[in-house]
Design a protein around this motif. Structure first.
Motif, PDB file in Angstrom:
ATOM      1  N   SER A 266      -8.311   3.149   4.079  1.00  0.00           N
ATOM      2  CA  SER A 266      -8.796   3.401   2.728  1.00  0.00           C
ATOM      3  C   SER A 266      -9.100   2.085   2.015  1.00  0.00           C
ATOM      4  N   TYR A 267     -10.377   1.812   1.779  1.00  0.00           N
ATOM      5  CA  TYR A 267     -10.747   0.603   1.036  1.00  0.00           C
ATOM      6  C   TYR A 267     -10.125   0.623  -0.354  1.00  0.00           C
ATOM      7  N   THR A 268     -10.221   1.773  -1.054  1.00  0.00           N
ATOM      8  CA  THR A 268      -9.667   1.828  -2.408  1.00  0.00           C
ATOM      9  C   THR A 268      -8.140   1.697  -2.377  1.00  0.00           C
ATOM     10  N   GLY A 269      -7.519   2.126  -1.282  1.00  0.00           N
ATOM     11  CA  GLY A 269      -6.085   1.915  -1.134  1.00  0.00           C
ATOM     12  C   GLY A 269      -5.743   0.447  -1.054  1.00  0.00           C
ATOM     13  N   VAL A 270      -6.574  -0.320  -0.346  1.00  0.00           N
ATOM     14  CA  VAL A 270      -6.349  -1.764  -0.247  1.00  0.00           C
ATOM     15  C   VAL A 270      -6.556  -2.423  -1.615  1.00  0.00           C
ATOM     16  N   VAL A 271      -7.522  -1.935  -2.378  1.00  0.00           N
ATOM     17  CA  VAL A 271      -7.750  -2.471  -3.728  1.00  0.00           C
ATOM     18  C   VAL A 271      -6.556  -2.156  -4.631  1.00  0.00           C
ATOM     19  N   GLY A 272      -5.948  -0.968  -4.465  1.00  0.00           N
ATOM     20  CA  GLY A 272      -4.775  -0.664  -5.279  1.00  0.00           C
ATOM     21  C   GLY A 272      -4.497   0.790  -5.578  1.00  0.00           C
ATOM     22  N   LEU A 273      -5.413   1.706  -5.203  1.00  0.00           N
ATOM     23  CA  LEU A 273      -5.182   3.127  -5.474  1.00  0.00           C
ATOM     24  C   LEU A 273      -6.069   3.959  -4.545  1.00  0.00           C
TER      25      LEU A 273
ATOM     26  N   VAL B  92      -1.837  -2.751   4.924  1.00  0.00           N
ATOM     27  CA  VAL B  92      -1.784  -2.592   3.477  1.00  0.00           C
ATOM     28  C   VAL B  92      -1.338  -1.157   3.218  1.00  0.00           C
ATOM     29  N   ILE B  93      -0.180  -1.031   2.622  1.00  0.00           N
ATOM     30  CA  ILE B  93       0.435   0.277   2.393  1.00  0.00           C
ATOM     31  C   ILE B  93       0.293   0.601   0.914  1.00  0.00           C
ATOM     32  N   SER B  94      -0.425   1.662   0.628  1.00  0.00           N
ATOM     33  CA  SER B  94      -0.674   2.057  -0.757  1.00  0.00           C
ATOM     34  C   SER B  94       0.017   3.395  -1.012  1.00  0.00           C
ATOM     35  N   ALA B  95       1.027   3.353  -1.861  1.00  0.00           N
ATOM     36  CA  ALA B  95       1.787   4.568  -2.180  1.00  0.00           C
ATOM     37  C   ALA B  95       1.447   5.013  -3.593  1.00  0.00           C
ATOM     38  N   ILE B  96       1.371   6.313  -3.783  1.00  0.00           N
ATOM     39  CA  ILE B  96       1.176   6.868  -5.115  1.00  0.00           C
ATOM     40  C   ILE B  96       2.237   7.933  -5.356  1.00  0.00           C
ATOM     41  N   ALA B  97       2.642   8.058  -6.608  1.00  0.00           N
ATOM     42  CA  ALA B  97       3.620   9.077  -6.989  1.00  0.00           C
ATOM     43  C   ALA B  97       3.174   9.687  -8.306  1.00  0.00           C
ATOM     44  N   LEU B  98       3.385  10.983  -8.432  1.00  0.00           N
ATOM     45  CA  LEU B  98       2.986  11.702  -9.635  1.00  0.00           C
ATOM     46  C   LEU B  98       4.119  12.619 -10.072  1.00  0.00           C
ATOM     47  N   VAL B  99       4.481  12.521 -11.345  1.00  0.00           N
ATOM     48  CA  VAL B  99       5.433  13.459 -11.949  1.00  0.00           C
ATOM     49  C   VAL B  99       4.610  14.393 -12.820  1.00  0.00           C
ATOM     50  N   ASP B 100       4.627  15.699 -12.489  1.00  0.00           N
ATOM     51  CA  ASP B 100       3.788  16.643 -13.229  1.00  0.00           C
ATOM     52  C   ASP B 100       4.463  17.089 -14.522  1.00  0.00           C
ATOM     53  N   ASN B 101       3.774  17.963 -15.281  1.00  0.00           N
ATOM     54  CA  ASN B 101       4.299  18.336 -16.596  1.00  0.00           C
ATOM     55  C   ASN B 101       5.525  19.232 -16.527  1.00  0.00           C
ATOM     56  N   ALA B 102       5.892  19.675 -15.313  1.00  0.00           N
ATOM     57  CA  ALA B 102       7.143  20.420 -15.137  1.00  0.00           C
ATOM     58  C   ALA B 102       8.260  19.502 -14.641  1.00  0.00           C
ATOM     59  N   GLY B 103       7.928  18.235 -14.420  1.00  0.00           N
ATOM     60  CA  GLY B 103       8.928  17.284 -13.938  1.00  0.00           C
ATOM     61  C   GLY B 103       9.025  17.178 -12.426  1.00  0.00           C
TER      62      GLY B 103
END
Length: 196
Positions: free
Chosen positions: A172-179, A108-119
């Motif tokens: 990561s259990y929470t990664g498997v759940v979705g985040l 289960v591969i959980s990826a996250i991406a964040l664009v900050d307020n500077a872009g």
């Protein structure tokens, strides 16, 4: 011009109630929620890890930001070997997925991406291993009939009834759940959010 020391407002680029619930566990409530409209078709021969990260990045970049906003997006991809298992659309598809996963490990591969307020863009990828017990035809039929797996990657929800069918998890259990919350919290703090 951005205001110095302004606490950023979080935009969650997801319609998933699970992601909102997970963020609430670390005391984070998005200022707004907007579901991105992107093509989620895997590229030909695309590796599952690269696919998950690309999806998270494209979702984060698809949401317009106002001044002082940061955008967080996630993608959860289930892979059996190199095969990407999409979201089950029917009980029959849940059945096929569970027959494939019965008694074997999958990622289960959980990826996250964040664009900050500077872009600026930051991303993280967390891979967990999950194994179902060897499932009987009756167990598969009962789970498929309960409806919980519809709309879920690989046709199951680890936080629901499927928890009783999974005999091993590493990662990561929470990664498997979705985040994945550890990595998500670190990205949000780096972007200036105040989290206890």
């Amino acid at each position: 011009m951005a205001t110095p020391n302004l606490v950023p407002q979080l935009v969650l680029a997801s319609s998933s109630p699970r992601r909102r619930d997970l963020l609430a566990q670390i005391g984070v409530v998005p200022a707004r929620v907007q579901s991105p409209d992107i093509d989620e078709t895997p590229h030909k021969r695309e590796q599952p890890r690269l696919y998950a990260e690309r999806m998270a990045i494209e979702k984060a970049q698809a949401i317009p930001r106002a001044e002082g906003e940061i955008v967080l997006a996630g993608d959860t991809t289930v892979a059996a070997g190199r095969r990407i298992l999409g979201q089950a659309q029917s009980p029959e598809e849940v059945t096929r997925f569970l027959e494939l996963l019965s008694g074997r490990r999958h990622r289960v591969i959980s990826a996250i991406a964040l664009v900050d307020n500077a872009g600026s863009l930051r991303s993280r990828v967390v891979t967990s291993q999950v194994r179902f017990k060897r499932l009987s035809p009756l167990e598969i039929a009962d789970y498929a009939a309960c409806g919980e797996g519809i709309g879920k990657a690989a046709g199951y929800a680890i936080q629901g009834q499927a928890a009783g069918l999974i005999d091993w998890i590493q990662g990561s259990y929470t990664g498997v759940v979705g985040l994945p919350l550890f990595e998500t919290r670190a990205l949000l703090k780096a972007a200036g959010m105040q989290i206890a």
